[in-house]
Design a protein around this motif. Structure first.
Motif, short mmCIF file in Angstrom:
data_model
loop_
_atom_site.label_atom_id
_atom_site.label_comp_id
_atom_site.label_asym_id
_atom_site.label_seq_id
_atom_site.Cartn_x
_atom_site.Cartn_y
_atom_site.Cartn_z
N GLU A 250 0.83 -1.20 0.00
CA GLU A 250 0.00 0.00 0.00
C GLU A 250 0.87 1.26 0.00
OE1 GLU A 250 -2.55 -0.32 3.32
OE2 GLU A 250 -3.83 -1.90 2.44
N VAL A 251 1.96 1.25 0.75
CA VAL A 251 2.86 2.40 0.76
C VAL A 251 3.47 2.62 -0.62
CG1 VAL A 251 5.05 3.27 1.69
CG2 VAL A 251 3.37 2.25 3.23
N ALA A 252 3.88 1.54 -1.28
CA ALA A 252 4.46 1.66 -2.63
C ALA A 252 3.45 2.21 -3.62
CB ALA A 252 4.98 0.30 -3.07
N ASN A 253 2.20 1.70 -3.52
CA ASN A 253 1.15 2.21 -4.42
C ASN A 253 0.86 3.68 -4.18
OD1 ASN A 253 0.89 -0.31 -5.62
ND2 ASN A 253 -0.73 -0.96 -4.20
N LEU A 254 0.87 4.09 -2.89
CA LEU A 254 0.62 5.48 -2.56
C LEU A 254 1.73 6.40 -3.11
CD1 LEU A 254 -1.24 7.42 -1.08
CD2 LEU A 254 0.07 7.02 1.00
N LYS A 255 2.98 5.94 -3.02
CA LYS A 255 4.08 6.71 -3.58
C LYS A 255 3.93 6.86 -5.10
CE LYS A 255 7.61 5.64 -0.11
NZ LYS A 255 8.91 4.97 0.14
N LYS A 256 3.55 5.78 -5.74
CA LYS A 256 3.35 5.84 -7.20
C LYS A 256 2.23 6.81 -7.55
CE LYS A 256 4.96 1.13 -8.20
NZ LYS A 256 4.55 -0.20 -8.72
N THR A 257 1.14 6.79 -6.79
CA THR A 257 0.01 7.68 -7.05
C THR A 257 0.41 9.14 -6.90
OG1 THR A 257 -1.51 5.97 -6.25
CG2 THR A 257 -2.35 8.22 -6.37
N ILE A 258 1.17 9.43 -5.82
CA ILE A 258 1.62 10.81 -5.60
C ILE A 258 2.53 11.26 -6.74
CG2 ILE A 258 3.00 12.27 -4.09
CD1 ILE A 258 1.98 10.59 -1.74
N LYS A 259 3.40 10.39 -7.17
CA LYS A 259 4.33 10.74 -8.24
C LYS A 259 3.60 11.00 -9.56
CE LYS A 259 8.72 9.30 -10.23
NZ LYS A 259 9.78 8.26 -10.24
N VAL A 260 2.60 10.14 -9.87
CA VAL A 260 1.83 10.31 -11.10
C VAL A 260 1.02 11.59 -11.04
CG1 VAL A 260 -0.05 9.35 -12.48
CG2 VAL A 260 1.76 7.86 -11.63
N THR A 261 0.40 11.89 -9.90
CA THR A 261 -0.41 13.11 -9.75
C THR A 261 0.46 14.36 -9.92
OG1 THR A 261 -1.85 11.93 -8.22
CG2 THR A 261 -1.99 14.32 -8.23
N THR A 262 1.63 14.31 -9.30
CA THR A 262 2.55 15.45 -9.42
C THR A 262 2.99 15.66 -10.87
OG1 THR A 262 3.35 14.98 -7.19
CG2 THR A 262 4.70 16.43 -8.56
N ALA A 263 3.27 14.56 -11.56
CA ALA A 263 3.69 14.65 -12.96
C ALA A 263 2.58 15.23 -13.83
CB ALA A 263 4.11 13.28 -13.46
N ALA A 264 1.35 14.81 -13.55
CA ALA A 264 0.22 15.31 -14.34
C ALA A 264 0.01 16.80 -14.09
CB ALA A 264 -1.04 14.53 -13.97
N ALA A 265 0.14 17.24 -12.86
CA ALA A 265 -0.04 18.66 -12.55
C ALA A 265 1.06 19.51 -13.19
CB ALA A 265 -0.06 18.86 -11.04
N ALA A 266 2.27 18.99 -13.20
CA ALA A 266 3.38 19.72 -13.82
C ALA A 266 3.21 19.80 -15.33
CB ALA A 266 4.70 19.04 -13.48
N ALA A 267 2.72 18.72 -15.91
CA ALA A 267 2.49 18.72 -17.36
C ALA A 267 1.42 19.75 -17.74
CB ALA A 267 2.10 17.33 -17.83
N ALA A 268 0.41 19.89 -16.86
CA ALA A 268 -0.66 20.84 -17.15
C ALA A 268 -0.16 22.28 -17.15
CB ALA A 268 -1.79 20.68 -16.15
N THR A 269 0.86 22.58 -16.38
CA THR A 269 1.43 23.93 -16.32
C THR A 269 2.70 24.05 -17.13
OG1 THR A 269 2.60 23.32 -14.30
CG2 THR A 269 0.43 24.36 -14.06
N SER A 270 3.02 23.01 -17.87
CA SER A 270 4.21 22.96 -18.73
C SER A 270 5.49 23.21 -17.91
CB SER A 270 4.13 24.01 -19.86
OG SER A 270 3.00 23.76 -20.67
N GLN A 271 5.55 22.65 -16.72
CA GLN A 271 6.72 22.75 -15.87
C GLN A 271 7.31 21.37 -15.62
OE1 GLN A 271 5.51 24.61 -12.29
NE2 GLN A 271 5.40 26.68 -13.15
N ASP A 272 8.58 21.43 -15.21
CA ASP A 272 9.23 20.17 -14.82
C ASP A 272 8.60 19.67 -13.51
OD1 ASP A 272 11.46 18.22 -15.15
OD2 ASP A 272 11.97 19.04 -13.17
N PRO A 273 8.35 18.39 -13.41
CA PRO A 273 7.71 17.87 -12.17
C PRO A 273 8.49 18.22 -10.92
CG PRO A 273 7.68 16.21 -13.90
CD PRO A 273 8.51 17.35 -14.41
#
Length: 300
Positions: free
Chosen positions: A237-260
């Motif tokens: 569960e901890v590993a999945n949560l880390k992956k989710t946070i990383k994916v969410t952060t990457a998506a938010a950065a992509a939306a603002t055209s910034q580096d994650p």
């Protein structure tokens, strides 16, 4: 003690060899020597010899009966038949008294082990054997051994300890003998069935204890497996949560055209105007305090 035991074994073998060729009065005299010889406390082999058994139906039957008492009986048994038996020397009396103490200790141990208050289990047997040695009151010993005083009794017990017949201690405060170990005595043929039954009960008790141990081991293994499964679940569960946070952060950065990574840094750091506003507020507050101070001094 080992050297003494070796000498005793050799002397017993010598008596057995002599008994094979002896008959009648010579054999009876040899039996008296065996009963008086120091260190010899087992007489089963001598009793099983055909020549010795023939004495039971001869004029030397009292000697055969005396040998039987030394093999299986006690000093009290001898006193009960003393009128029909040969007199004992002082050494023979002490030896028979030593054997009587061994018998008393064995009887007390059997009563403790098979007490109806307790079930026959290995842990109880170990508790009785180790924590509670066989305790024989002085009063019982004085009566059974026909001794006049405690001094004679203690001397007899010390003699038995040095002869390696028993091991224990004299509890003078509580007036009792505590026996930790005693030699084994000869066994009658009719007692073999009782011994067999006792050993069977011992085996049953061991099986019960072994079954309980196996059950505890099984429970411990099940608990261990459950804890391992829970640990693996939490780690997953901890590993999945880390992956989710990383994916969410990457998506938010992509939306603002910034580096994650830059986006995460901006989220952690405050906005640039925030520090300036906080600094201006502190400056204005300080000016207000200085102005109030000037007005107070003018009024004075």
């Amino acid at each position: 003690m080992a050297a003494e035991g070796k000498v005793t074994g050799q002397s017993q073998e010598q008596f057995l060899l002599l008994a094979k060729a002896a008959r009648g009065a010579a054999l009876a005299s040899l039996i008296h020597q065996v009963l008086e010889a120091p260190g010899i406390y087992v007489f089963g082999e001598l009793l099983d010899m055909p020549a010795v058994r023939e004495l039971a139906d001869s004029e030397f039957s009292p000697v055969f009966r005396l040998l039987t008492i030394f093999a299986y009986g006690t000093y009290a048994d001898y006193l009960a038949e003393a009128a029909n038996l040969p007199p004992l020397t002082e050494a023979q009396k002490n030896k028979l008294r030593h054997l009587s103490v061994v018998t008393l200790a064995a009887k007390i141990k059997v009563v403790a082990l098979f007490s109806p208050k307790f079930s026959f289990h290995l842990d109880y047997l170990m508790l009785v054997t180790v924590m509670f040695p066989q305790c024989i009151p002085y009063s019982v010993l004085l009566e059974q051994l026909q001794l006049k005083n405690v001094r004679q009794l203690e001397d007899l017990v010390i003699e038995a300890v040095y002869a390696d017949v028993l091991r224990g201690s004299l509890d003078q405060r509580n007036q009792r003998l505590e026996v930790d170990y005693s030699i084994g005595r000869d066994i009658r043929r009719e007692e073999l069935s009782t011994i067999t039954r006792t050993l069977q009960e011992w085996c049953q008790g061991c099986e019960v204890v072994l079954s309980g141990i196996e059950e505890q081991v099984s429970r411990a293994n099940q608990h261990k497996e459950q804890q391992l499964a829970l640990k693996q679940q939490i780690e997953s569960e901890v590993a999945n949560l880390k992956k989710t946070i990383k994916v969410t952060t990457a998506a938010a950065a992509a939306a603002t055209s910034q580096d994650p990574e830059q986006h995460l840094t901006e989220l952690r750091e405050p906005a640039p105007g925030t520090n300036q506003r906080q600094a201006s507020k502190k400056t204005s507050k300080a000016k207000g305090l200085r102005g109030s101070a000037k007005i107070w001094s003018k009024s004075n």
